[in-house]
Design a protein around this motif. Sequence first.
Motif, PDB file in Angstrom:
ATOM      1  N   GLU A   3       0.835  -1.193   0.000  1.00 22.82           N
ATOM      2  CA  GLU A   3       0.000   0.000   0.000  1.00 22.82           C
ATOM      3  C   GLU A   3       0.873   1.247   0.000  1.00 22.82           C
ATOM      4  O   GLU A   3       1.906   1.297   0.664  1.00 22.82           O
ATOM      5  CB  GLU A   3      -0.912  -0.003   1.219  1.00 22.82           C
ATOM      6  CG  GLU A   3      -1.933  -1.105   1.186  1.00 22.82           C
ATOM      7  CD  GLU A   3      -2.897  -1.023   2.356  1.00 22.82           C
ATOM      8  OE1 GLU A   3      -2.855  -0.052   3.127  1.00 22.82           O
ATOM      9  OE2 GLU A   3      -3.692  -1.958   2.484  1.00 22.82           O
ATOM     10  N   GLN A  12      -5.163   6.401  -0.378  1.00 22.92           N
ATOM     11  CA  GLN A  12      -4.508   5.216  -0.922  1.00 22.92           C
ATOM     12  C   GLN A  12      -4.360   5.314  -2.439  1.00 22.92           C
ATOM     13  O   GLN A  12      -5.347   5.538  -3.146  1.00 22.92           O
ATOM     14  CB  GLN A  12      -5.310   3.963  -0.559  1.00 22.92           C
ATOM     15  CG  GLN A  12      -4.714   2.678  -1.039  1.00 22.92           C
ATOM     16  CD  GLN A  12      -3.343   2.429  -0.454  1.00 22.92           C
ATOM     17  OE1 GLN A  12      -3.086   2.712   0.699  1.00 22.92           O
ATOM     18  NE2 GLN A  12      -2.449   1.917  -1.259  1.00 22.92           N
ATOM     19  N   MET A  13      -3.130   5.173  -2.935  1.00 21.30           N
ATOM     20  CA  MET A  13      -2.899   5.149  -4.375  1.00 21.30           C
ATOM     21  C   MET A  13      -3.291   3.785  -4.920  1.00 21.30           C
ATOM     22  O   MET A  13      -3.229   2.782  -4.199  1.00 21.30           O
ATOM     23  CB  MET A  13      -1.443   5.467  -4.685  1.00 21.30           C
ATOM     24  CG  MET A  13      -1.055   6.882  -4.285  1.00 21.30           C
ATOM     25  SD  MET A  13       0.650   7.285  -4.672  1.00 21.30           S
ATOM     26  CE  MET A  13       0.493   7.743  -6.390  1.00 21.30           C
ATOM     27  N   GLU A  14      -3.725   3.746  -6.174  1.00 23.10           N
ATOM     28  CA  GLU A  14      -4.163   2.510  -6.802  1.00 23.10           C
ATOM     29  C   GLU A  14      -3.130   2.062  -7.818  1.00 23.10           C
ATOM     30  O   GLU A  14      -2.557   2.885  -8.534  1.00 23.10           O
ATOM     31  CB  GLU A  14      -5.508   2.737  -7.503  1.00 23.10           C
ATOM     32  CG  GLU A  14      -6.607   3.160  -6.556  1.00 23.10           C
ATOM     33  CD  GLU A  14      -7.887   3.555  -7.280  1.00 23.10           C
ATOM     34  OE1 GLU A  14      -7.907   3.553  -8.535  1.00 23.10           O
ATOM     35  OE2 GLU A  14      -8.863   3.875  -6.596  1.00 23.10           O
ATOM     36  N   GLN A  15      -2.904   0.754  -7.882  1.00 29.06           N
ATOM     37  CA  GLN A  15      -1.973   0.228  -8.869  1.00 29.06           C
ATOM     38  C   GLN A  15      -2.567   0.429 -10.254  1.00 29.06           C
ATOM     39  O   GLN A  15      -3.764   0.269 -10.470  1.00 29.06           O
ATOM     40  CB  GLN A  15      -1.705  -1.248  -8.628  1.00 29.06           C
ATOM     41  CG  GLN A  15      -0.614  -1.788  -9.525  1.00 29.06           C
ATOM     42  CD  GLN A  15      -0.169  -3.181  -9.121  1.00 29.06           C
ATOM     43  OE1 GLN A  15      -0.659  -3.749  -8.165  1.00 29.06           O
ATOM     44  NE2 GLN A  15       0.763  -3.721  -9.860  1.00 29.06           N
ATOM     45  N   THR A  16      -1.721   0.822 -11.207  1.00 31.09           N
ATOM     46  CA  THR A  16      -2.155   1.055 -12.578  1.00 31.09           C
ATOM     47  C   THR A  16      -1.067   0.575 -13.523  1.00 31.09           C
ATOM     48  O   THR A  16      -0.012   0.130 -13.081  1.00 31.09           O
ATOM     49  CB  THR A  16      -2.482   2.550 -12.812  1.00 31.09           C
ATOM     50  OG1 THR A  16      -3.107   2.695 -14.080  1.00 31.09           O
ATOM     51  CG2 THR A  16      -1.256   3.411 -12.715  1.00 31.09           C
ATOM     52  N   CYS A  51       1.678   3.571  -9.619  1.00 33.17           N
ATOM     53  CA  CYS A  51       0.562   3.854  -8.720  1.00 33.17           C
ATOM     54  C   CYS A  51      -0.032   5.197  -9.100  1.00 33.17           C
ATOM     55  O   CYS A  51       0.690   6.139  -9.429  1.00 33.17           O
ATOM     56  CB  CYS A  51       1.026   3.908  -7.275  1.00 33.17           C
ATOM     57  SG  CYS A  51       1.508   2.324  -6.606  1.00 33.17           S
ATOM     58  N   CYS A  53      -2.944   8.228  -7.921  1.00 29.88           N
ATOM     59  CA  CYS A  53      -3.826   8.770  -6.886  1.00 29.88           C
ATOM     60  C   CYS A  53      -5.191   9.030  -7.505  1.00 29.88           C
ATOM     61  O   CYS A  53      -5.292   9.761  -8.499  1.00 29.88           O
ATOM     62  CB  CYS A  53      -3.251  10.066  -6.311  1.00 29.88           C
ATOM     63  SG  CYS A  53      -4.379  10.835  -5.121  1.00 29.88           S
ATOM     64  N   PRO A  54      -6.260   8.463  -6.938  1.00 33.09           N
ATOM     65  CA  PRO A  54      -7.594   8.668  -7.500  1.00 33.09           C
ATOM     66  C   PRO A  54      -8.133  10.081  -7.255  1.00 33.09           C
ATOM     67  O   PRO A  54      -9.091  10.485  -7.892  1.00 33.09           O
ATOM     68  CB  PRO A  54      -8.454   7.616  -6.797  1.00 33.09           C
ATOM     69  CG  PRO A  54      -7.750   7.360  -5.505  1.00 33.09           C
ATOM     70  CD  PRO A  54      -6.286   7.544  -5.796  1.00 33.09           C
ATOM     71  N   THR A  59       0.904  10.281 -10.483  1.00 38.00           N
ATOM     72  CA  THR A  59       1.330   8.931 -10.839  1.00 38.00           C
ATOM     73  C   THR A  59       2.795   8.796 -10.498  1.00 38.00           C
ATOM     74  O   THR A  59       3.600   9.664 -10.829  1.00 38.00           O
ATOM     75  CB  THR A  59       1.121   8.669 -12.343  1.00 38.00           C
ATOM     76  OG1 THR A  59      -0.254   8.901 -12.659  1.00 38.00           O
ATOM     77  CG2 THR A  59       1.483   7.246 -12.709  1.00 38.00           C
TER      78      THR A  59
END
Length: 67
Positions: A3, A12-16, A51, A53-54, A59
Amino acid sequence: MRERPCPDCDVQMEQTNVTAEGVGDLYIETERDGGILDRLGVGYQTPLSACLCPECGLTRLYADLSE
């Protein structure tokens, strides 16, 4: 992937995936001369993870270092 919070938004950043046309996986190229990357365990080619950020769209790329 572990995380990772966004340093700007603290969410929380999301994997991309980051891709470039005609290019496969992204790697960093390193020289193994006893420098900082060698001490961190980074090989000649180390895969990168992305990662996103939504909230703000920041990124970041992270080298996949062994834990």
